[in-house]
Design an enzyme around this catalytic site. Structure first.
Site, PDB file in Angstrom:
ATOM      1  N   ASP A 137       1.984   3.933   3.117  1.00 17.04           N
ATOM      2  CA  ASP A 137       0.965   4.832   2.565  1.00 17.04           C
ATOM      3  C   ASP A 137       1.608   5.960   1.741  1.00 17.04           C
ATOM      4  OD1 ASP A 137      -1.733   5.225   2.210  1.00 17.04           O
ATOM      5  OD2 ASP A 137      -2.108   6.131   4.166  1.00 17.04           O
ATOM      6  N   GLU A 158     -10.847   3.847   7.551  1.00 16.87           N
ATOM      7  CA  GLU A 158      -9.861   4.804   8.069  1.00 16.87           C
ATOM      8  C   GLU A 158     -10.638   6.032   8.577  1.00 16.87           C
ATOM      9  OE1 GLU A 158      -7.395   6.624   5.074  1.00 16.87           O
ATOM     10  OE2 GLU A 158      -5.828   7.209   6.486  1.00 16.87           O
ATOM     11  N   HIS A 184      -9.735   1.391  -0.191  1.00 18.50           N
ATOM     12  CA  HIS A 184      -9.562   2.079   1.083  1.00 18.50           C
ATOM     13  C   HIS A 184     -10.905   2.085   1.828  1.00 18.50           C
ATOM     14  CE1 HIS A 184      -5.877   3.720  -0.677  1.00 18.50           C
ATOM     15  NE2 HIS A 184      -5.602   4.401   0.419  1.00 18.50           N
ATOM     16  N   HIS A 193       1.178   5.049  -2.204  1.00 16.67           N
ATOM     17  CA  HIS A 193       0.715   5.967  -3.256  1.00 16.67           C
ATOM     18  C   HIS A 193       1.947   6.553  -3.940  1.00 16.67           C
ATOM     19  CE1 HIS A 193      -3.502   5.968  -1.776  1.00 16.67           C
ATOM     20  NE2 HIS A 193      -2.892   5.647  -0.644  1.00 16.67           N
ATOM     21  N   HIS A 247       0.849  -1.209   0.000  1.00 15.98           N
ATOM     22  CA  HIS A 247       0.000   0.000   0.000  1.00 15.98           C
ATOM     23  C   HIS A 247       0.879   1.251   0.000  1.00 15.98           C
ATOM     24  CE1 HIS A 247      -4.007   1.856   1.338  1.00 15.98           C
ATOM     25  NE2 HIS A 247      -3.157   2.870   1.328  1.00 15.98           N
TER      26      HIS A 247
END
Ligand code: HPA
Ligand code: ZN
Length: 327
Positions: free
Chosen positions: A271, A193, A190, A12, A10
């Site tokens: 992340d 969260e 996602h 980005h 995971h």
């Protein structure tokens, strides 16, 4: 921890951009990125929603396939320096070519080119998860899904959804996820969260992902935790991100240990590492300290990540060999 081999599911791509890289590109292109960095040269934001805005502002300096080729190399160099041998990164046609299929192919070719170079030079393997941005809406997500389906293969292996979790509902993106699934892509989303357990349930019901990005707020509903364990849903947990964004006050209060102990398949990722002042070795170090996790637990995390990875079986075999203890 730094030298131990690690898998990360995971990440980005733009969110992993080293600040110096974004600053350098902004200077080259004369793009105004005031407000993106603080005086110390760190990414600067007040909360998750401001983070999303700063993320998009930083991304505005990435304007050509060549920019993404350089970005990918810079990101993989950093990951490899922390022992990462396999990484799956979210890449979005929203940022790479404005969802135009021909332009997307050019961006993808440049990213793949960088991945091949990093593989040869640093022994790190990259695979792509194509990702619409939730707050850009379902219509744009359809165009993203078409880009994903048209380029699915050895490199583009997954489909996910990022952006503002509070916007709209999973079922609004059903067409896009069905399109991606039919093209053979692995599915993640996602959830859990910024919305609670009910959003994880809605995501499972509507999109049936094998993995969930974050998912940590399942801990607020133990029946859901047990359901995740039973289904074998893999959580892409990003503890340092959650702590940096104020979801949990510190590493000891983070629920990853409880989720793991109750049988949920958890993995660990960064992340958007420079935004959250983290790296994969820092994540492992902090977890070892806070939860008393020994090397065996980290080996379990790696094996869980390898099983859940969206790449082809031959690639999995190669990565598995790299995880075997050397005699
Ligand atoms: N979460 C959700 N959306 C995102 C993120 C993230 O960490 N980074 C970039 N888009
Ligand atoms: Zn994320």
């Amino acid at each position: 921890m730094k030298d131990l081999p690690k898998l990360e599911l995971h990440l980005h791509l733009e969110g992993a951009a080293p600040p110096a890289f974004i600053c350098g590109l902004a200077a080259e292109k004369h793009v105004d990125i005031s407000g993106v960095f603080d005086e110390g040269g760190h990414y600067s934001y007040t909360d998750f929603w401001h983070f999303l805005k700063v993320y998009e502002a930083a991304t505005s300096v990435l304007q050509t396939p060549e920019d993404y080729r350089r970005l990918t190399l810079a990101v993989l160099e950093e990951s490899a320096a922390h022992g990462v041998i396999y990484t799956e990164s979210f890449i979005s046609p929203d940022f790479c070519g404005g969802r135009d299929l021909a332009a997307w192919r050019d961006y993808l070719a440049a990213i793949e080119d960088a991945a091949a170079e990093a593989q040869a030079k640093m022994g790190i393997t990259l695979r792509a998860i194509v990702t619409p941005i939730r707050h850009f809406g379902p219509e744009k997500a359809r165009e993203v899904a078409i880009c994903a389906a048209e380029t699915a293969g050895r490199f583009v292996t997954g489909f996910g959804i990022a952006g503002d979790e509070k916007v709209l509902d999973p079922k609004d993106y059903l067409w896009s996820f069905d399109c991606a699934r039919e093209a053979g892509l692995g599915i993640t989303a996602h959830a859990g969260e910024w919305r609670g357990p009910e959003h994880i349930r809605a995501t499972l019901a509507a999109l049936n992902p094998s993995r969930i990005g974050h998912g940590v707020r399942a801990i607020e509903d133990l029946a859901l935790v047990d359901e995740l364990a039973e289904r074998g849903t893999v959580l892409e947990v990003c503890p340092g991100s959650n702590i940096a964004l104020g979801l949990y006050p510190d590493w000891r209060k983070h629920p990853i240990g409880q989720l793991f102990d109750r049988g949920v398949k958890v993995t660990v990722s960064t992340d958007d590492p420079p935004f959250f002042h983290t790296t994969m070795s820092r994540e492992w170090d902090r977890l070892a300290d806070a939860l008393d996790w020994d090397q065996g637990v980290f080996e379990t995390l790696n094996r869980t990540a390898l099983d859940a990875a969206f790449c082809d079986p031959e690639t999995k075999d190669k990565i598995a060999k790299k995880l075997e203890p050397r005699a």
